[in-house]
Design a protein around this motif. Structure first.
Motif, PDB file in Angstrom:
ATOM      1  N   ARG A  76      -3.028   7.819  -5.815  1.00  0.00           N
ATOM      2  CA  ARG A  76      -2.935   8.933  -6.730  1.00  0.00           C
ATOM      3  C   ARG A  76      -2.723   8.245  -8.324  1.00  0.00           C
ATOM      4  O   ARG A  76      -2.736   7.078  -8.407  1.00  0.00           O
ATOM      5  N   GLU A 118      -1.836   2.538  -5.110  1.00  0.00           N
ATOM      6  CA  GLU A 118      -1.594   3.947  -4.845  1.00  0.00           C
ATOM      7  C   GLU A 118      -2.892   4.711  -5.051  1.00  0.00           C
ATOM      8  O   GLU A 118      -3.490   4.553  -6.244  1.00  0.00           O
ATOM      9  N   GLU A 151      10.271   0.858  -4.047  1.00  0.00           N
ATOM     10  CA  GLU A 151      11.528   0.519  -3.812  1.00  0.00           C
ATOM     11  C   GLU A 151      11.372  -1.181  -3.213  1.00  0.00           C
ATOM     12  O   GLU A 151      11.882  -2.256  -3.730  1.00  0.00           O
ATOM     13  N   GLY A 211       4.645   5.524  -3.014  1.00  0.00           N
ATOM     14  CA  GLY A 211       5.947   6.412  -2.813  1.00  0.00           C
ATOM     15  C   GLY A 211       7.154   5.742  -3.102  1.00  0.00           C
ATOM     16  O   GLY A 211       7.234   4.560  -3.367  1.00  0.00           O
ATOM     17  N   VAL A 212       8.246   6.183  -2.431  1.00  0.00           N
ATOM     18  CA  VAL A 212       9.490   5.947  -2.645  1.00  0.00           C
ATOM     19  C   VAL A 212       9.825   4.529  -1.847  1.00  0.00           C
ATOM     20  O   VAL A 212      10.199   3.425  -2.535  1.00  0.00           O
ATOM     21  N   GLU A 255      -6.599   3.901  -6.697  1.00  0.00           N
ATOM     22  CA  GLU A 255      -7.440   3.240  -5.419  1.00  0.00           C
ATOM     23  C   GLU A 255      -6.893   3.652  -4.333  1.00  0.00           C
ATOM     24  O   GLU A 255      -5.504   3.349  -4.046  1.00  0.00           O
ATOM     25  N   GLU A 256      -7.763   3.679  -3.167  1.00  0.00           N
ATOM     26  CA  GLU A 256      -7.058   3.911  -2.101  1.00  0.00           C
ATOM     27  C   GLU A 256      -7.631   2.785  -1.176  1.00  0.00           C
ATOM     28  O   GLU A 256      -8.843   2.343  -1.147  1.00  0.00           O
ATOM     29  N   ALA A 294       3.044   1.247   3.431  1.00  0.00           N
ATOM     30  CA  ALA A 294       4.057   2.405   2.954  1.00  0.00           C
ATOM     31  C   ALA A 294       3.425   3.604   2.605  1.00  0.00           C
ATOM     32  O   ALA A 294       3.631   3.996   1.513  1.00  0.00           O
ATOM     33  N   VAL A 295       2.619   4.293   3.654  1.00  0.00           N
ATOM     34  CA  VAL A 295       1.777   5.531   3.196  1.00  0.00           C
ATOM     35  C   VAL A 295       2.358   6.934   3.499  1.00  0.00           C
ATOM     36  O   VAL A 295       1.716   7.826   3.734  1.00  0.00           O
ATOM     37  N   GLY A 296       3.655   6.884   4.027  1.00  0.00           N
ATOM     38  CA  GLY A 296       4.364   7.989   4.285  1.00  0.00           C
ATOM     39  C   GLY A 296       4.592   7.646   5.799  1.00  0.00           C
ATOM     40  O   GLY A 296       4.677   6.781   6.312  1.00  0.00           O
ATOM     41  N   ILE A 350      16.698   6.989  -6.160  1.00  0.00           N
ATOM     42  CA  ILE A 350      15.513   6.035  -5.894  1.00  0.00           C
ATOM     43  C   ILE A 350      16.004   4.758  -6.266  1.00  0.00           C
ATOM     44  O   ILE A 350      16.329   4.437  -7.355  1.00  0.00           O
ATOM     45  N   TYR A 351      16.085   3.744  -5.007  1.00  0.00           N
ATOM     46  CA  TYR A 351      16.673   2.502  -5.417  1.00  0.00           C
ATOM     47  C   TYR A 351      15.765   1.465  -5.750  1.00  0.00           C
ATOM     48  O   TYR A 351      15.447   0.356  -5.199  1.00  0.00           O
ATOM     49  N   VAL A 401       0.898  -1.094   0.024  1.00  0.00           N
ATOM     50  CA  VAL A 401      -0.052  -0.163  -0.084  1.00  0.00           C
ATOM     51  C   VAL A 401       0.824   1.215   0.112  1.00  0.00           C
ATOM     52  O   VAL A 401       1.550   1.523   1.160  1.00  0.00           O
TER      53      VAL A 401
HETATM   54  N1  LIG Z   1      15.753   6.447  -1.883  1.00  0.00           N
HETATM   55  C1  LIG Z   1      15.257   7.718  -1.198  1.00  0.00           C
HETATM   56  O1  LIG Z   1      15.461   8.645  -1.317  1.00  0.00           O
HETATM   57  C2  LIG Z   1      14.125   7.278  -0.061  1.00  0.00           C
HETATM   58  C3  LIG Z   1      13.977   5.970   0.334  1.00  0.00           C
HETATM   59  C4  LIG Z   1      12.904   5.552   1.392  1.00  0.00           C
HETATM   60  C5  LIG Z   1      12.258   6.623   1.834  1.00  0.00           C
HETATM   61  N2  LIG Z   1      12.524   7.799   1.475  1.00  0.00           N
HETATM   62  C6  LIG Z   1      11.701   9.018   1.881  1.00  0.00           C
HETATM   63  O2  LIG Z   1      10.803   8.559   3.011  1.00  0.00           O
HETATM   64  C7  LIG Z   1       9.690   9.063   3.104  1.00  0.00           C
HETATM   65  C8  LIG Z   1       8.449   8.224   3.322  1.00  0.00           C
HETATM   66  O3  LIG Z   1       8.251   7.312   2.000  1.00  0.00           O
HETATM   67  P1  LIG Z   1       6.897   6.647   1.956  1.00  0.00           P
HETATM   68  O4  LIG Z   1       7.129   6.140   0.751  1.00  0.00           O
HETATM   69  O5  LIG Z   1       6.359   5.988   3.102  1.00  0.00           O
HETATM   70  O6  LIG Z   1       5.929   7.884   1.902  1.00  0.00           O
HETATM   71  P2  LIG Z   1       5.525   8.783   0.492  1.00  0.00           P
HETATM   72  O7  LIG Z   1       4.672   9.995   1.262  1.00  0.00           O
HETATM   73  O8  LIG Z   1       6.469   9.276  -0.432  1.00  0.00           O
HETATM   74  O9  LIG Z   1       4.549   7.997  -0.098  1.00  0.00           O
HETATM   75  C9  LIG Z   1       3.421   7.369   0.302  1.00  0.00           C
HETATM   76  C10 LIG Z   1       2.438   6.916  -0.921  1.00  0.00           C
HETATM   77  O10 LIG Z   1       1.290   6.393  -0.330  1.00  0.00           O
HETATM   78  C11 LIG Z   1      -0.096   7.020  -0.906  1.00  0.00           C
HETATM   79  N3  LIG Z   1      -0.996   6.667  -0.027  1.00  0.00           N
HETATM   80  C12 LIG Z   1      -1.300   6.982   0.998  1.00  0.00           C
HETATM   81  N4  LIG Z   1      -2.527   6.605   1.509  1.00  0.00           N
HETATM   82  C13 LIG Z   1      -2.935   5.653   0.937  1.00  0.00           C
HETATM   83  C14 LIG Z   1      -3.925   4.608   0.865  1.00  0.00           C
HETATM   84  N5  LIG Z   1      -4.493   4.617   1.949  1.00  0.00           N
HETATM   85  N6  LIG Z   1      -4.142   3.920  -0.208  1.00  0.00           N
HETATM   86  C15 LIG Z   1      -3.389   3.814  -1.267  1.00  0.00           C
HETATM   87  N7  LIG Z   1      -2.332   4.703  -1.226  1.00  0.00           N
HETATM   88  C16 LIG Z   1      -1.882   5.609  -0.291  1.00  0.00           C
HETATM   89  C17 LIG Z   1       0.273   8.465  -1.254  1.00  0.00           C
HETATM   90  O11 LIG Z   1      -0.432   8.914  -2.170  1.00  0.00           O
HETATM   91  C18 LIG Z   1       1.955   8.416  -1.682  1.00  0.00           C
HETATM   92  O12 LIG Z   1       1.971   8.125  -2.766  1.00  0.00           O
HETATM   93  C19 LIG Z   1       9.565   9.987   1.831  1.00  0.00           C
HETATM   94  O13 LIG Z   1       9.744  11.328   1.990  1.00  0.00           O
HETATM   95  C20 LIG Z   1      10.735   9.521   0.956  1.00  0.00           C
HETATM   96  O14 LIG Z   1      11.045  10.329   0.012  1.00  0.00           O
HETATM   97  C21 LIG Z   1      13.407   7.941   0.545  1.00  0.00           C
END
Ligand SMILES: NC(=O)c1ccc[n+]([C@@H]2O[C@H](COP(=O)([O-])OP(=O)(O)OC[C@H]3O[C@@H](n4cnc5c(N)ncnc54)[C@H](O)[C@@H]3O)[C@@H](O)[C@H]2O)c1
Length: 464
Positions: free
Chosen positions: A206, A204, A188, A183-184, A236-237, A267-269, A349-350, A180
Motif C-alpha cells: 500500500r 509494503e 513492530e 502492518g503492525v 511495492e508488492e 508478515a502479511v497478515g 502499537i509497540y 514483507v
Molecule cells: N500491537 C498490536 O496491537 C498488534 C501487534 C501485532 C499484531 N497485531 C494484529 O495482528 C494482525 C496481523 O498483523 P500483520 O501485521 O501480520 O497483518 P496486517 O494485515 O495488519 O498487515 C499486513 C500488511 O502486509 C501488506 N502486504 C500483504 N501482502 C503483501 C505483499 N505481497 N507485499 C507487500 N506487502 C504486502 C498489507 O498491505 C498489510 O499492510 C493484525 O490484525 C494486527 O492488528 C496487533
C-alpha cells in the motif's frame, strides 16, 4: 450420562481465558480445550508477550532510550545476540503461563488437552495422542485465534525465511533483513531489528504504513524509521521469495525489481485457525481468511455456538479479545448487563517509539464532515520529555470545535500506550477538552502533555 458442561471454550488465548473465567464466576461448569501443551495461545507463546518482551530487551540492551542523553555509543552490551533476547523472552513466557494456569485452576476450569472439532451444535470431539473423546455442552465458544498467513511462493525455512512465530529461531542477528508487510507485526519487528543495528528494508504494497492510524503520527514514525536507517519500499508488492546458493534471500517484486538480504520476515497478515474445527457440522462458515462471522453478541448463525477473538477478524487485539470473551460468556448465560463501547477501545502499537490512539483520526472526521480542531503538545516542550531525553514525542488531541467533546487522542513517543488511558477515561466519561485545562497534573510528567495540548487547541479555536 456423562457430564454436560454449561460452556466448552475452544482455545486458551486471551479471549478463551476470559470467557472461561467469566463463566466460572457466574457459577457455571466450564471446560477449556487447548491443543498446545501450554495455555496462553499465540498471545503468550508466539505473539504479543514474546514480541513486547523482545522490544523491552532491545531497548535496554541497545541503550536506545539513553543514546541521546549519554552519547550515541551508549550500549548496555556491546554485542547483542539472539540468545540474549531469547533468554528474557523465554523467562517472561514461562511466568505468564504459570500465572494463567494458576488463574484457570483457581476458577475450577477443567482443562481438556487436544484438538477440538464439532460433532454437532452441542458436542465437541477432543483428539489427542491417547485417542478421541466426545464432550457435551449447552454452549460452545470458538476462540482458536490465528496463525501467520502463508504463500506457496514464499518458502518459510525457519532460519533465513521466517514468519513472526519463528523470529527467535534466528540463531544470529542478520546484517541485513527484508520485512514483507507494513502492518503492525511488520512495523513492530522492523523497529526492533533496526534498533539492534540491522539494515532493514520494509516492503509494503500500500502507499502508506499502518493505514488505520492518524497520518501525522505515521509521518512522525516514518521519520524515526529513516533515522534508524530503514529503507521503506511503499507501493511495492512481493510476488515471490527465493533462497540463494550463498545463503542469502531474494524478494522478487511485482515491479520486477529484486531486493536481497541475509534474512526475510514474512508478515502479511494472519489466517483464522478453523481447519480442524469441522465447522460444516454446525453449518457455520468462515471466509477466505478463516474469519467466522458473528452478531453483536458474538453468536454465530448456530445459536449455541459463539466465536470471539482474532478468529472473528478486526481488530485482533488481545485487549479487545478479552472483552469479547467476557461478553460472549455473559450472553451465553442470558446476562445482558455487560455493555461495552468499541468507540472507546484503545490501540497500542509497540513500535520504537510507541504509538497509541483512541477515537477518530483527522482523516475520518474530515470524511464525516465533523467540525473539529486539534491541540498538540510536543514532548520537547514538557520538562519530563527533556529529562527523559525523548524530545520527539507528541500528543495530539482532536476535539469538537463547538462542544469541545473529545473525539480522538493520538500519541507517538515513550509511554504512549500508558499515557493514552488518561484520554480514554476522560472520553469514556463524557469529559471535554476543558477538563485538561482545569486539572493539575504531577510535575514533571508526560501526562502534562494533555494540559499543554488542550491550551494549544483552545488557542486555535480562539484564533479562528
Ligand atoms: N500491537 C498490536 O496491537 C498488534 C501487534 C501485532 C499484531 N497485531 C494484529 O495482528 C494482525 C496481523 O498483523 P500483520 O501485521 O501480520 O497483518 P496486517 O494485515 O495488519 O498487515 C499486513 C500488511 O502486509 C501488506 N502486504 C500483504 N501482502 C503483501 C505483499 N505481497 N507485499 C507487500 N506487502 C504486502 C498489507 O498491505 C498489510 O499492510 C493484525 O490484525 C494486527 O492488528 C496487533
Amino acid at each position: 450420562m456423562g457430564t454436560v458442561y454449561d460452556l466448552i471454550v475452544i482455545g486458551s488465548g486471551p479471549a478463551g481465558q476470559r470467557a472461561a473465567i467469566y463463566g466460572a464466576k457466574l457459577g457455571k461448569r466450564i471446560a477449556l480445550v487447548e491443543m498446545r501443551e501450554v495455555v496462553g495461545g499465540a498471545c503468550i507463546n508466539t505473539g504479543t508477550i514474546p514480541s513486547k518482551t523482545m522490544r523491552e530487551a532491545v531497548l535496554h540492551l541497545s541503550g536506545y532510550n539513553y543514546k541521546s542523553i549519554y552519547g550515541m555509543n551508549y550500549r548496555v552490551k556491546e554485542r547483542i545476540t539472539m540468545a540474549d533476547l531469547a533468554f528474557r523472552v523465554q523467562h517472561v513466557i514461562k511466568t505468564e503461563i504459570d500465572v494463567t494456569e494458576a488463574q484457570l485452576s483457581r476458577n475450577n476450569i477443567e482443562m481438556l488437552v487436544g484438538v477440538a472439532s464439532f460433532e454437532d451444535a452441542t458436542h465437541v470431539k477432543v483428539t489427542n495422542t491417547k485417542g478421541s473423546t466426545i464432550y457435551e455442552a449447552k454452549n460452545i465458544l470458538i476462540a482458536t485465534g490465528t496463525k501467520p498467513a502463508t504463500s506457496a511462493k514464499v518458502p518459510i525455512n525457519g532460519t533465513t525465511i521466517i514468519n513472526s512465530d519463528l523470529v527467535l529461531n534466528l540463531t544470529t542477528l542478520p546484517k541485513t533483513m527484508i520485512i514483507v508487510g507494513g502492518g503492525v507485526i511488520g512495523v513492530e519487528y522492523c523497529c526492533m531489528f533496526a534498533a539492534l543495528g540491522v539494515r532493514v528494508t520494509l516492503i509494503e504494497r500500500r502507499p502508506r504504513l499502518l493505514e488505520f492510524a492518524d497520518q501525522e503520527i505515521i509521518e512522525a514514525l516514518s521519520y524515526h524509521l529513516r533515522d534508524a536507517r530503514v529503507t521503506m519500499r511503499l507501493n511495492e508488492e512481493v510476488e515471490s521469495v527465493e533462497e540463494m546458493a550463498d545463503g542469502t534471500v531474494v524478494a522478487n517484486l511485482e515491479s520486477k525489481k529484486k531486493v536481497q538480504a541475509d534474512a526475510l520476515l514474512y508478515a502479511v497478515g494472519r489466517q483464522g485457525n478453523v481447519d480442524e474445527l469441522n465447522l460444516a457440522m454446525v453449518g457455520v462458515d468462515s471466509d477466505s481468511r478463516g474469519r467466522i462471522p458473528v452478531d453483536k453478541d458474538f453468536r454465530t448463525k448456530q445459536p449455541t455456538v459463539f466465536a470471539v477473538g482474532d478468529v472473528i477478524g478486526f481488530p485482533s487485539l488481545a485487549s479487545v479479545s478479552m472483552e469479547q470473551g467476557r461478553i460472549a460468556a455473559a450472553r451465553a448465560f442470558g446476562d445482558e448487563s455487560i455493555v461495552s463501547n468499541p468507540s472507546f477501545y484503545p490501540y497500542g502499537i509497540y513500535t520504537i517509539p510507541e504509538i497509541s490512539f483512541i477515537g477518530k483520526t483527522e482523516e475520518q472526521l474530515t470524511e464525516e464532515d465533523v467540525p473539529y480542531e486539534v491541540g498538540v503538545a510536543y514532548y520537547r516542550e514538557i520538562a519530563r520529555g527533556q529529562i527523559r531525553g525523548d524530545t520527539t514525542g507528541r500528543l495530539k488531541i482532536i476535539f469538537h470545535r463547538e462542544s469541545h467533546a473529545l473525539l480522538g487522542v493520538h500519541i507517538i513517543g515513550e509511554g504512549a500506550s500508558e499515557l493514552l488511558h488518561i484520554g480514554q477515561a476522560v472520553m469514556a466519561l463524557g469529559g471535554k477538552l476543558d477538563y485538561f485545562v482545569e486539572t493539575v497534573f504531577n510535575y514533571p510528567t508526560l501526562a502534562e502533555c494533555y494540559k499543554v495540548a488542550a491550551f494549544n487547541g483552545l488557542n486555535r479555536v480562539a484564533n479562528v
